[in-house]
Design a protein around this motif. Sequence first.
Motif, short mmCIF file in Angstrom:
data_model
loop_
_atom_site.label_atom_id
_atom_site.label_comp_id
_atom_site.label_asym_id
_atom_site.label_seq_id
_atom_site.Cartn_x
_atom_site.Cartn_y
_atom_site.Cartn_z
N GLU A 1 0.83 -1.21 0.00
CA GLU A 1 0.00 0.00 0.00
C GLU A 1 0.87 1.26 0.00
OE1 GLU A 1 -2.38 -0.39 3.44
OE2 GLU A 1 -3.61 -2.04 2.65
N MET A 31 1.30 4.18 -3.13
CA MET A 31 1.12 5.62 -2.96
C MET A 31 2.36 6.39 -3.41
SD MET A 31 -1.94 5.94 -1.84
CE MET A 31 -1.97 7.64 -1.29
N TYR A 86 1.18 11.75 1.97
CA TYR A 86 -0.05 11.16 1.48
C TYR A 86 -0.90 10.70 2.67
CZ TYR A 86 1.99 6.49 2.32
OH TYR A 86 2.55 5.37 2.89
#
Length: 319
Positions: free
Chosen positions: A44, A48, A316
Motif C-alpha cells: 500500500e 502511494m 499522502y
Amino acid sequence: MSDAVFRETTAEPRTQSVPLSHVSLELGHLYMEDFEAGPERLGEHFAMVRPWVEAVRGTAAGNNGKRARVSTCFLIDDYFTRFSTPAELVPVLLGEAERHGLTIDYLARESGCAVADGIGIAEIVEHRLVESPPPGSDGSRPPAREIGWLANGERTPGVESLEAMANVPSWRPPTETAARRHSVFMDVELWDDLDQRRTWSCPFLAAVWQLARMGLLRYRGEPVLRPKPWSGKEFPRRWDDLPPLIQLNATAAPFCAYRTHSVLPSRFLPVEHAVRVILGQVEVDAVAFGQIAERSAREGVSVPDGIADRAGYVFYPGP
C-alpha cells in the motif's frame, strides 16, 4: 626572532568532497509496526509512492536540459524498536518495492544516524546547534545543549518569571521568530537522558538523516554515513551486523544530493516540521557547504541557501 608556527600538514585535515546527485528521493521511512502489519501494508505504501517518483525525476535537474541524477533510499527504524531480522524483512521490502516498479538504491538503518562506524554522528550535529534567540529574549532560557529542547521562537514565560516581573500581564503567548503575522510555535525535544542513557528523538535523527543525504556532514574532514556496496549475499540475522548504509544498486546515482525529497505518510508531517526547525539552527561544515555551492554553480543547478529549504516532501493520507 621569528614567531612563525610550523604544523604538520596532517594536523589540519582536508575536507573531502562527495559525489552528488540532483535529488535524493526517499521512498519510505517506516516503523516496525508497519513491517509487522505484513507485505500488504508495504505494498500500500509503495503504491502511494509510485506516482510521485517520475514527477520528481522529471523536475530534478531543473530547466538546464541535463538528465537528472536521482538516487533512491529507504530508512528502516531499528533504533527505537527491533522487529524481525534483516534476513527476513529486507527481502520482503525489496520485493514489494520491485512489485510496484520501484528500485531502492540505498538502504539505511536509523540507528546509523546516531552512531555509524564508531562515529557519534548525532553528537556531531548536537555540537553544531546554533540557536536563534528570539527578539527581546532576556537570556533566561537555558541553551538547547543543556535542556535538550530547541524552539523556533520564544516560549510562554513560566509563572515564576512572570511574578518576578513588574507591570506585566499574567500570561503571554509563545511567539515564532520568523512568524508571518501569526505564529506557528514549535518546541522540539532533541533527546532524553533516562537511566543515564541518552536516547535521541525521532526528529533529531531525521534531521541527521537529511544532513547526511545533503552531503553536509563531516568528521575530521571525512564524510560520514558513507554507503557500503552490498554483494548480494544473504542478509544477516542481526541488525547490528548490517552496515548502517548499504548500496543495493551498483549503478545507482550518488547517495548525497543537492536536494532531498521524501514521500511519507501524513503522520510524519509534525516530525518533519520539527526537522525543519532543527535544520534551521545547525551550523554545517563551512567547507562542505562551499564545495556544494561551487559545484552547483558550475552545473547550473539552483540550490537554496537555507538548509531546510533543500528538503522537499510529499505527504499522502494513510496510517
